[in-house]
Scaffold this active site. Structure first.
Site, PDB file in Angstrom:
ATOM      1  N   SER A   1       0.813  -1.214   0.000  1.00 36.28           N
ATOM      2  CA  SER A   1       0.000   0.000   0.000  1.00 36.28           C
ATOM      3  C   SER A   1       0.842   1.258   0.000  1.00 36.28           C
ATOM      4  CB  SER A   1      -0.878   0.006   1.250  1.00 36.28           C
ATOM      5  OG  SER A   1      -0.044   0.147   2.379  1.00 36.28           O
ATOM      6  N   GLU A   2       0.111   2.328  -0.230  1.00 33.62           N
ATOM      7  CA  GLU A   2       0.705   3.652  -0.038  1.00 33.62           C
ATOM      8  C   GLU A   2      -0.088   4.315   1.066  1.00 33.62           C
ATOM      9  OE1 GLU A   2       0.146   5.866  -3.592  1.00 33.62           O
ATOM     10  OE2 GLU A   2       1.766   4.851  -4.651  1.00 33.62           O
TER      11      GLU A   2
ATOM     12  N   ASP B   1       1.805  -9.977  11.723  1.00 31.89           N
ATOM     13  CA  ASP B   1       2.855  -9.114  11.182  1.00 31.89           C
ATOM     14  C   ASP B   1       3.235  -8.044  12.198  1.00 31.89           C
ATOM     15  OD1 ASP B   1       4.688  -8.200   9.363  1.00 31.89           O
ATOM     16  OD2 ASP B   1       3.255  -7.042   8.183  1.00 31.89           O
TER      17      ASP B   1
HETATM   18  N1  LIG Z   1      -2.771   5.611  10.434  1.00 27.90           N
HETATM   19  C1  LIG Z   1      -1.524   5.901  10.110  1.00 27.90           C
HETATM   20  N2  LIG Z   1      -0.974   7.063  10.515  1.00 27.90           N
HETATM   21  C2  LIG Z   1       0.294   7.371  10.226  1.00 27.90           C
HETATM   22  N3  LIG Z   1       1.100   6.575   9.533  1.00 27.90           N
HETATM   23  C3  LIG Z   1       0.615   5.408   9.096  1.00 27.90           C
HETATM   24  C4  LIG Z   1      -0.714   5.019   9.347  1.00 27.90           C
HETATM   25  N4  LIG Z   1      -0.930   3.812   8.807  1.00 27.90           N
HETATM   26  C5  LIG Z   1       0.226   3.472   8.228  1.00 27.90           C
HETATM   27  N5  LIG Z   1       1.160   4.418   8.406  1.00 27.90           N
HETATM   28  C6  LIG Z   1       2.559   4.408   7.940  1.00 27.90           C
HETATM   29  O1  LIG Z   1       2.614   3.747   6.700  1.00 27.90           O
HETATM   30  C7  LIG Z   1       3.417   2.601   6.790  1.00 27.90           C
HETATM   31  C8  LIG Z   1       2.795   1.479   5.982  1.00 27.90           C
HETATM   32  O2  LIG Z   1       1.494   1.233   6.466  1.00 27.90           O
HETATM   33  P1  LIG Z   1       0.920  -0.232   6.580  1.00 27.90           P
HETATM   34  O3  LIG Z   1       1.851  -1.027   7.434  1.00 27.90           O
HETATM   35  O4  LIG Z   1      -0.468  -0.181   7.043  1.00 27.90           O
HETATM   36  O5  LIG Z   1       1.009  -0.691   5.081  1.00 27.90           O
HETATM   37  P2  LIG Z   1       1.293  -2.117   4.494  1.00 27.90           P
HETATM   38  O6  LIG Z   1       1.238  -2.013   3.031  1.00 27.90           O
HETATM   39  O7  LIG Z   1       0.406  -3.105   5.116  1.00 27.90           O
HETATM   40  O8  LIG Z   1       2.769  -2.322   4.973  1.00 27.90           O
HETATM   41  P3  LIG Z   1       3.512  -3.681   5.200  1.00 27.90           P
HETATM   42  O9  LIG Z   1       2.804  -4.725   4.452  1.00 27.90           O
HETATM   43  O10 LIG Z   1       4.906  -3.422   4.710  1.00 27.90           O
HETATM   44  O11 LIG Z   1       3.482  -3.874   6.678  1.00 27.90           O
HETATM   45  C9  LIG Z   1       3.503   2.310   8.267  1.00 27.90           C
HETATM   46  O12 LIG Z   1       4.685   1.705   8.612  1.00 27.90           O
HETATM   47  C10 LIG Z   1       3.399   3.645   8.919  1.00 27.90           C
HETATM   48  O13 LIG Z   1       4.666   4.236   9.020  1.00 27.90           O
END
Ligand SMILES: Nc1ncnc2c1ncn2[C@@H]1O[C@H](COP(=O)(O)OP(=O)(O)OP(=O)(O)O)[C@@H](O)[C@H]1O
Length: 817
Positions: free
Chosen positions: A453-454, A592
């Site tokens: 994701s972004e 995770d």
């Molecule tokens: N609600 C939020 N507020 C601030 N920053 C956030 C928030 N949600 C996510 N982030 C930032 O964005 C990053 C990636 O978010 P997230 O972990 O939800 O995505 P992902 O694609 O599932 O990542 P991964 O699969 O690598 O764990 C987080 O590590 C965090 O730094």
């Protein structure tokens, strides 16, 4: 056709003599003088008339040339004729009628119209709705307002010397002074010239005149190029009259200025854009390379274009009466350069998108809003505006036919410069705005991007900061997409749990997928998502994640040679445990857990990212995974071997203990600044060492033996040996045992170990073994729940004997036995 017969013809040469003054250095001074006191102002006005203003310079002036050349002769003639007329009130009414009839004339080049409008807007004095209505009824011909500016100028000038009043009122009010002094020289000079022209046409000064709005001003500006130079004495007399009027005006109750604020705000934002925007903003803005600039401009232009003379000309008088105050305000807004829309587009858009009625302050800040509303308000108006709203090349005379198409058709025309009826819509820059369930969020920056994701920092229409997680689904297999959607399910389930990030809103563009996730049925798990679908999640915003906090902490500690602050550790460790406990109680395994998935929100850690979380079925304590998932450094042995068979032929499954292992890795990282298997760089190296039951994790000595113990409780290879969260929350590191009376044997055991530790000097290994043995003999450990089972007692005793054996070996080695 009549319309053709009335086509404007080029301006007559003699009018070139009636040029307005040219900007020069002296005029710059006069510009600044506009902010001086009224007597000063008067002096400057008079001085301005004495100055010689050569035509040649004027002709080279970019700011004046285009407008003058675009004024049709007929209008100019009318202007001159009007100028000559002394009885302006009558003249005005006379002029209005034929002009209304002229409404079938081809519309003036929209570029001209709009540019003029903007120029006018740049000197827009505050508008006074209360008076606007009156002015509109009596002297404002909407068609004149843009198409027939010279004529309108005469009308308004004759009736209303208000522009001077406005200027003076600007002089009086500090806010307006600023606004005025920021105008470019040309405009300043225009104002100056403007005042002089009042003399010629102003014999009638009545109460209405001081209520003139900015339209008079714009008309006056046009007049400048046409008016004869009046005598100084006459001018002085009129100016004195006007000053008198100003005094009267200022002494009136405040009702008239009650809406000055919005107007001022709008005008100010216009000025801030400065002159370069004034001449070229209407259509070139569409060609601008900058998205940020283009979109708002386009919106504002579309809207402002929809509000044009053609639009107004067909308003029936009652409609005008009803809406005139608003119309003029709206028109004022419509003539604002679009930059004001840039500033305020976001604030206003959501309200529009949500069908909300814009507020006055919004209107002041956002012309597009105002005009949108105006299009509703002046709905009966024809679509002539649409024609004018189009670029010059697309002008279509046939659209002058007074048909009243439905509203949506009108909007279509506005949005299409080629005349193709496409629905008018706001083309929001996808890099700037996200739309989730119809609500707009403006992107403030990218926070991070995860594996899937972004995440962006966004601001909502009510000015709240959120994080917006966008997951693109295109090309992913349905199983994965399904998993991503499940995050929504979990976050919904965890609503109002204060240690879990809160989901504010979400949208899955693939509605079928969402439906399947919600109903728990997947029809097409093997296929791939073809459509350009996305999942949007609006989340509570977290200031910083634990990963960043840790690296900062370690930087601090490295620079100051400190060791880990145990209280800091306790504070956050407890919050981590509580967050994970919350999901475990809801029968959710996160799978995770890592520092980056704990966010600091208003001082508290909250858990995020349920992208690969799994619900534990009601009849089991484990989950089954289709694939190995997680982040390598924090993955438990069973996560690596998930679905494989163990030595006894049982399928290896992941459950809560898998999360506990990850927590152990996080704690280890908090204590040592690195993960337990960081030395193993590649996937296979990690896989090998983590899945090896005989591999001993290295623990550097720490000052608090409970801390060591705590890490070991989490990082036990055997998943059944790992403590559960309720136990961990009661671990002596978090809840230090209150000293109790120790039994004789315990005291002796501890004393012995103390003695051994002291005599072994600097031997790290011996002192560490002594500490570990002391911990095991600690009453806190002995009374802990884990010792209630025979199995645990057996394990504790074997651990003790192993340590005793190692200690004995150490001592023997050091003594040379
Ligand atoms: N609600 C939020 N507020 C601030 N920053 C956030 C928030 N949600 C996510 N982030 C930032 O964005 C990053 C990636 O978010 P997230 O972990 O939800 O995505 P992902 O694609 O599932 O990542 P991964 O699969 O690598 O764990 C987080 O590590 C965090 O730094």
């Amino acid at each position: 056709m009549d319309r053709e017969a009335n086509l404007p013809v080029p301006s007559a040469p003699p009018q070139r003599n009636l040029v307005r003054p040219v900007t020069n250095t002296a005029d710059t001074t006069s510009s600044s003088s506009s902010s001086s006191s009224p007597p000063d102002f008067l002096r400057h006005v008079q001085a301005a008339f004495k100055r010689h203003r050569p035509l040649g310079i004027m002709q080279t002036s970019n700011s004046t040339k285009p407008r003058r050349t675009l004024i049709p002769k007929r209008e100019a003639s009318r202007t001159v004729a009007s100028n000559a007329g002394p009885t302006t009130g009558t003249k005005n009414s006379q002029d209005l009628v034929p002009l209304s009839k002229d409404s079938t004339l081809p519309k003036k080049n929209p570029v001209t119209v709009i540019r003029e409008s903007h120029e006018d807007a740049s000197i827009t004095p505050p508008s006074f709705p209360g008076t606007i209505t009156k002015t509109f009824d009596e002297s404002f011909n909407p068609f004149d307002a843009q198409r027939e500016q010279p004529k309108s100028a005469i009308d308004t000038k004759e009736n209303n010397p208000m522009p001077l009043t406005c200027i003076e009122s600007q002089l009086v009010e500090g806010k307006r002074k600023v606004q005025f002094s920021t105008l470019n020289n040309t405009i300043s000079q225009e104002m100056e010239w403007d005042v002089s022209n009042q003399v010629e046409v102003s014999n009638v000064i009545n109460d209405e005149t001081k209520q003139q709005n900015f339209q008079n001003m714009e008309s006056d500006l046009t007049l400048r190029s046409d008016g004869a130079v009046p005598s100084l004495a006459k001018r002085t007399m009129v100016i004195q009259n006007q000053l008198h009027q100003l005094r009267n005006f200022l002494s009136q109750p405040a009702t008239q200025s009650s809406v000055v604020g919005p107007s001022c705000a709008t005008t100010t934002s216009v000025h801030s854009t400065s002159a370069p925007m004034l001449n070229s903003m209407t259509y070139c803005s569409r060609e601008s390379g900058s998205q940020a600039a283009v979109e708002p401009l386009r919106d504002a232009n579309a809207n402002s274009q929809s509000f044009t003379p053609g639009n107004l000309e067909q308003l029936s008088p009652p409609t005008l009466k009803d809406t005139s105050g608003m119309l003029i305000d709206l028109r004022a807004a419509a003539t604002q350069p679009s930059t004001s829309a840039i500033h305020s587009q976001f604030n206003d858009l959501p309200k529009e998108q949500q069908g909300g009625v814009p507020e006055v302050s919004d209107i002041a800040n956002n012309p597009s809003l105002v005009v949108d509303r105006s299009t509703k308000d002046i709905e009966p108006a024809d679509d002539g505006a649409d024609v004018q709203s189009q670029p010059p090349m697309s002008k279509n005379p046939s659209s002058d036919v007074k048909l009243e198409p439905p509203k949506h058709e009108k909007q279509e025309k506005v949005s299409s410069s080629k005349g193709a009826p496409v629905p008018r819509k706001r083309n929001l820059d996808p890099d700037l705005f996200f739309k989730v369930n119809g609500k707009l969020y403006q992107r403030l920056g990218k926070i991070g991007s995860g594996g899937s994701s972004e995440v962006h920092k966004v601001i909502s229409s009510d000015c709240t900061i959120y994080a917006l997680k966008k997951i693109k689904l295109k090309g992913r297999d349905y199983g994965t997409a399904y998993g991503f959607c499940q995050e929504i399910l979990y976050l919904n389930k965890l609503k109002r749990k204060n240690n879990i990030i809160q989901l504010i809103d979400y949208e899955v563009t693939d509605k079928t997928l969402l439906h399947e996730v919600m109903s728990g049925s997947v029809s097409n798990k093997d296929g791939r998502v073809k459509d350009d679908g996305c999942i949007y999640m609006v989340l509570e915003y977290g200031e910083i994640d634990l990963a960043h906090m840790l690296s900062q902490k370690w930087k601090e500690m490295d620079s100051s040679n400190q060791t880990i602050d145990e209280n800091w550790l306790r504070f956050y460790w407890q919050q981590i445990l509580q967050a994970v406990n919350t999901i475990h109680e809801e029968r959710i395994v996160h799978s995770d857990l890592k520092p980056a998935n704990f966010l600091l929100v208003k001082g508290s850690l909250k858990l995020i990212d349920f992208g690969i979380a799994k619900a534990i079925m009601s009849d089991t304590t484990n989950i089954q995974r289709d694939s190995q998932v997680g982040t390598l450094s924090y993955m438990s042995p069973e996560a690596f071997m998930c679905n494989e068979s163990d030595a006894n032929g049982n399928t290896i499954k992941c459950g809560r203990p898998s999360d506990i292992w990850s927590l152990g890795c996080i704690l280890y990282q908090m204590v040592y600044g690195r993960t337990p298997f960081s030395a193993y760089k590649t996937f296979w190296a990690k896989f090998k060492v983590i899945t090896d039951p005989n591999h001993d994790i290295t623990y550097e000595p720490v000052s608090n033996p409970w801390l060591l113990d705590l890490m070991k409780r989490c990082l036990a290879w055997e998943r059944n040996e790992r403590w559960r969260i309720p136990q961990l929350l009661q671990h002596p590191f978090l809840v230090p045992p209150v000293p109790t009376q120790q039994s004789e044997s315990q005291n002796q055991g501890c004393e012995l170990l103390q003695l051994v530790a002291e005599t072994c000097g600097n031997d790290q290994e011996t002192s560490m073994l002594c500490r570990e043995l002391q911990q095991l003999l600690n009453p806190g450990t002995l009374i802990s729940e884990s010792l209630t089972s025979r199995d645990q007692q057996y394990k504790l005793l074997s651990q003790m004997s192993k340590l005793c054996f190692q200690l004995r070996e150490c001592l023997a080695k050091s003594e040379g036995f």
